[in-house]
Design a protein around this motif. Structure first.
Motif, PDB file in Angstrom:
ATOM      1  N   ALA A 226       0.955  -1.106  -0.105  1.00  0.00           N
ATOM      2  CA  ALA A 226      -0.120   0.035   0.153  1.00  0.00           C
ATOM      3  C   ALA A 226       1.087   1.325   0.058  1.00  0.00           C
ATOM      4  CB  ALA A 226      -0.850  -0.103   1.094  1.00  0.00           C
ATOM      5  N   SER A 229      -3.314   4.548   1.402  1.00  0.00           N
ATOM      6  CA  SER A 229      -4.591   3.620   1.613  1.00  0.00           C
ATOM      7  C   SER A 229      -5.647   4.635   2.579  1.00  0.00           C
ATOM      8  CB  SER A 229      -4.334   2.342   2.468  1.00  0.00           C
ATOM      9  OG  SER A 229      -5.472   1.831   2.422  1.00  0.00           O
ATOM     10  N   SER A 234      -6.914   4.902  -2.971  1.00  0.00           N
ATOM     11  CA  SER A 234      -5.787   3.842  -2.579  1.00  0.00           C
ATOM     12  C   SER A 234      -4.812   3.749  -3.714  1.00  0.00           C
ATOM     13  CB  SER A 234      -6.299   2.561  -2.043  1.00  0.00           C
ATOM     14  OG  SER A 234      -7.261   2.748  -0.807  1.00  0.00           O
TER      15      SER A 234
END
Length: 893
Positions: A226, A229, A234
């Motif tokens: 990630a 996020s 995201s």
């Protein structure tokens, strides 16, 4: 939009620095296009990061309420002005007004297909809802261009720019668009295929997506890294994806979108050997070459990597309740005082959990708060909690009728008969039927009532709307005798047909001399408008007799009457010393009439030689002579040195005896006031200073007057005079000072919002040169200095003299000023290289002065301000919304 721009400017320079660090050798084109309604443009193009930053930071919000905007026309202009494969970011707080223009939209779609540019929308507000067509057009364009729509709050703008920073670091000349889809709320599944070698995939989403799963060709979940996020969007990174069919599983809570892009390393910036990579870079082999990438905590192109200062920006670290300390390749968080570091988090220390953790006195109560604690002494004790002691006054050490006041480590005795505050307001009388209303909620202490309104509380109910209040307050009981000492009594406020709707307890004491004093704790019920009533003492005075403010009703020579208070007592005419008041604009000598009457002199017979040179005030208990401090007034002497000025004038008085025979008394009074030279006082030492003023009226606070004057130097103690023209060379400095008089000096400060020069006396002249704009100095003119703006009742600025291009002879100065209430929030502005906005709720008032003449014979070729020019010239107000384009030529890894 002004709040949006402020946040955007905070992260704009950070993003540009990050792009430059990642691509130190690339050529960049920066384009900025402005749009609102009804105008679009201009287009500003540069390859200079600094110049682009100046473009961006010069944007200001103006107007408002004109929603929606011509966003599509602005986008079309940006697409036409930008090279292929550009990155276009649309910043707006409004929907698109022109989305129904078919020809315009077809042209935009054609330009996107031709240029292969990506369009990202950053939206902080809408004119309607997210399902309206004037907003959905943004999603259609982002889907076509493989861009995104970010609908976020101001607090998340830095996170979006962190997202953009990672996006811009990917190789634009080696990417492939693998998947793009828009979908509504619910569960969604889609597939895409990989049939070539990719070094990485980037999966980006926007909208409320609660979960994102990626299944590889083996139908197993793939772990995603990630990058960003958030609930609104995201970004995930997946390295070295394999061949085959891939699957996305999405669970969304609203209209959302997802894009998948594949990237392939290219030889142009790849190394042949890992030894070519920077020591702080990672090395990955790929297709006969290696790829260098800076490690986390470093930034660059892989061949050159430098440390990232994560502490420079709040969004670059997680030290939310700690101090950030930058280290090489990382950072640490040091917890603030009152917190302990536990598991990487700062946890509050409960100082009250153990006596060893606090410094509270043994008898005090410890109260814990986040980051600190406090100590409270028990009831019956005094102190600050770190030291407590028993209240010594409970022992009755002061005796009857004397108040004991406990202090830190000691006590003292106070006789309220000799230590009190005198109230002589005429509106307090029980016979006063109100036209103006007052409130006594702020009273706290011992008070004595004197004057024509009365000397004591009434002992019976007072009708409503009397004594300067809606609800008059009276004593529900009898007054004490001299032998009673200090007693408690109940006071009542009459309202709504109830003589005692509100009540409270006060203390009363009878004093030698036949008067009473009262200890008042505000007003009953803590409401307003309530005030304390007064009446004359029926036991000692006829209701038709009243005393003046400098007199008191007392027994003298066996009878009651109005006589001078003790502090005004005189025995001869030569003892009379007037009270001298040194004001900002005049000196005032005040004589108490009761002193003359006590010497059997007639106050109405006072004559003054050359009375036309003095002002005169006749009040009920005093008469006063005023001498103006303005230079040139008859009889006024001014003695001035480098730090102070002394004003002197002499009164020659004659007064007649109030007797059968005539006898005159003569009195000579010299008035003398010393003032430290400052911006205000200095104006009085000059005949006809160059000065401008305006009246300001604020509801409930009174009248103010604002002044602006021209001074000769930076001490602001030598004003110019209007008796001759002010002619300055082009190297000279202009020194302008502004100040306010009147009102509460502790509540209001002066703010110079906008100060500018024009070649004519007309403040609306289109040719303007701004010295101060939105309360901040023009950062492009290094000769400008501003002091005290918003911090006090006066402010100054200095600027080097200039001339306007063309055959203009004069320069005029104009300032839009306002009063700022310091109790409503900060009045000073933070001007750290970007424009700050002053409080829009404070109305502005204009003052102007001039003319100022520049000696053209001594002029140089230095730049001159012209309308609409950058640099020294005045910059125009930009649109409510804007659009920028960033194009990186050779933007590869």
């Amino acid at each position: 939009m002004s709040d949006d721009l402020f946040q955007l400017k905070l992260v704009n320079s950070w993003l540009l620095d990050r792009v430059t660090a990642r691509f130190p050798c690339g050529v960049r084109q920066y384009t900025m296009v402005e749009f609102n309604d009804p105008t679009v443009g201009p287009v500003r193009i540069t390859q200079s990061k600094k110049e682009f930053g100046d473009f961006f930071n010069s944007l200001v919000a103006s107007g408002g309420g004109d929603c929606p905007e011509l966003a599509m026309e602005g986008l079309q202009l940006a697409l036409r002005a930008s090279p292929p494969k550009s990155f276009i970011l649309v910043l707006t707080d409004a929907s698109a007004k022109d989305y129904l223009n078919t020809a315009l939209m077809n042209n935009i779609y054609s330009l996107i297909n031709t240029t292969q540019s990506q369009v990202f929308f950053l939206i902080t507000g809408l004119c309607g809802g997210p399902s309206d067509p004037d907003f959905l057009i943004y999603r259609s364009i982002s889907a076509l261009s493989f861009g995104h729509v970010f609908q976020v709050a101001l607090s998340d703008l830095n996170k979006v720019f962190n997202y953009l920073d990672f996006t811009l670091s990917r190789p634009s000349n080696s990417s492939a668009r693998l998947f793009s889809s828009e979908f509504s709320a619910g569960n969604y599944s889609g597939t895409f295929s990989i049939a070539k070698n990719f070094t990485s995939l980037i999966i980006t989403t926007d909208g409320q997506i609660y979960s994102t799963r990626v299944l590889g060709p083996d139908n197993l979940d793939v772990e995603l890294k990630a990058i960003v996020s958030e609930l609104w969007g995201s970004m995930y990174l997946l390295n070295n994806p394999g061949y085959g069919k891939w699957r996305l599983i999405i669970y969304a809570g609203s209209q959302s979108s997802v894009r998948v892009e594949g990237f392939t390393a290219v030889n142009t910036t790849s190394a042949k050997r890992c030894s070519e990579c920077h020591p702080n870079a990672t090395c990955e082999g790929y297709l006969g070459s290696v790829q260098c990438s800076c490690k986390d905590g470093f930034i660059g192109d892989g061949f050159s990597c430098s440390d990232i200062d994560e502490c420079a920006y709040a969004w670059s670290n997680n030290c939310t309740s700690a101090v950030c300390n930058n280290t090489f390749g990382s950072y640490t968080c040091t917890c603030l005082t009152g917190y302990n570091s536990i598991g990487g988090s700062c946890i509050d220390i409960d100082e009250c959990s153990s006596p060893s953790l606090n410094r509270c006195h043994s008898s005090a109560t410890c109260i814990n708060y986040n980051g600190y604690y406090s100590c409270v002494c028990p009831v019956g004790s005094s102190g600050d909690g770190f030291f407590c002691e028993a209240n010594k006054c409970v022992r009755g050490v002061c005796g009857e009728g004397v108040e004991c006041i406990n202090t830190y480590g000691s006590y003292y005795c106070n006789d309220p008969c000799s230590n009190n505050t005198v109230l002589n307001d005429p509106w307090r009388s029980t016979s006063n039927v109100n036209t103006t209303y007052y409130c006594d909620s702020s009273l706290n202490g011992w008070y004595r009532f004197v004057g024509s309104a009365g000397v004591r509380f009434p002992e019976s109910c007072v009708p409503e709307h009397r004594c300067g209040a809606d609800a008059p307050v009276w004593l529900n009981g009898t007054h004490p005798l001299l032998s009673d000492g200090i007693v408690n009594r109940t006071v009542c406020a009459a309202w709504s047909g109830n003589c005692c709707l509100w009540s409270t307890t006060v203390q009363v004491k009878a004093c030698p001399g036949g008067y009473h004093v009262y200890s008042l704790p505000g007003t009953p019920g803590a409401v307003c408008s309530l005030s304390y009533c007064t009446e004359l003492d029926p036991a000692t005075v006829n209701s038709s007799v009243t005393c003046e403010a400098d007199e008191e009703w007392k027994l003298k020579d066996g009878s009651y009457g109005c006589y001078c208070k003790d502090k005004y007592k005189v025995s001869a005419f030569s003892d009379i010393i007037p009270e001298l008041t040194c004001g900002i604009n005049d000196m005032k000598a005040s004589f108490h009439k009761c002193q003359l009457k006590s010497l059997k002199l007639n106050p109405s017979s006072v004559t003054l030689d050359n009375r036309s040179c003095f002002g005169f005030q006749d009040d009920p208990n005093t008469f006063s002579f005023l001498s103006s401090l303005q230079s040139g007034r008859c009889g006024l002497q001014i003695i001035k040195n480098t730090t102070h000025v002394t004003y002197m004038n002499t009164l020659y008085l004659t007064v007649e005896h109030d007797e059968v025979i005539t006898r005159n008394e003569n009195l000579t009074v010299t008035m003398s006031c010393d003032y430290p030279l400052d911006m205000v006082i200095s104006l009085n030492t000059v005949i006809n200073p160059i000065l401008s003023s305006t009246n300001i009226s604020l509801g409930g606070t009174g009248q103010f007057k604002a002044y602006m004057a021209l001074y000769k130097d930076g001490s602001y103690t030598s004003p110019y005079s209007s008796s001759s023209e002010v002619t300055l060379t082009n190297k000279a400095m202009l020194f302008v000072g502004a100040f306010i008089q009147g009102g509460d000096p502790s509540q209001y400060t002066l703010v110079m919002k906008n100060c500018y020069a024009t070649p004519s006396a007309n403040p609306e002249d289109p040719l303007k040169y701004y010295i101060i704009k939105d309360s901040c100095p023009n950062k492009q003119d290094t000769t400008i200095t501003v002091s005290g703006n918003g911090a006090s009742r006066q402010a100054t600025f200095a600027v080097q003299i200039f001339q306007f291009i063309g055959s203009y002879k004069y320069v005029y100065m104009h300032c839009a000023i306002s009063l700022c209430d310091v109790t409503s929030g900060p009045c000073t502005q933070v001007c750290s290289g970007m424009r700050s906005e002053s409080r829009s709720s404070d109305p502005s008032y204009s003052v102007s002065l001039g003319p100022i003449i520049q000696d053209r014979a001594a002029a140089t070729t230095s730049p001159s301000p012209t309308s609409g020019t950058a640099g020294i010239g005045a910059r125009a107000s930009w649109a409510l919304v804007g659009l920028l384009v960033l194009h990186l030529l050779g933007r590869v890894l």
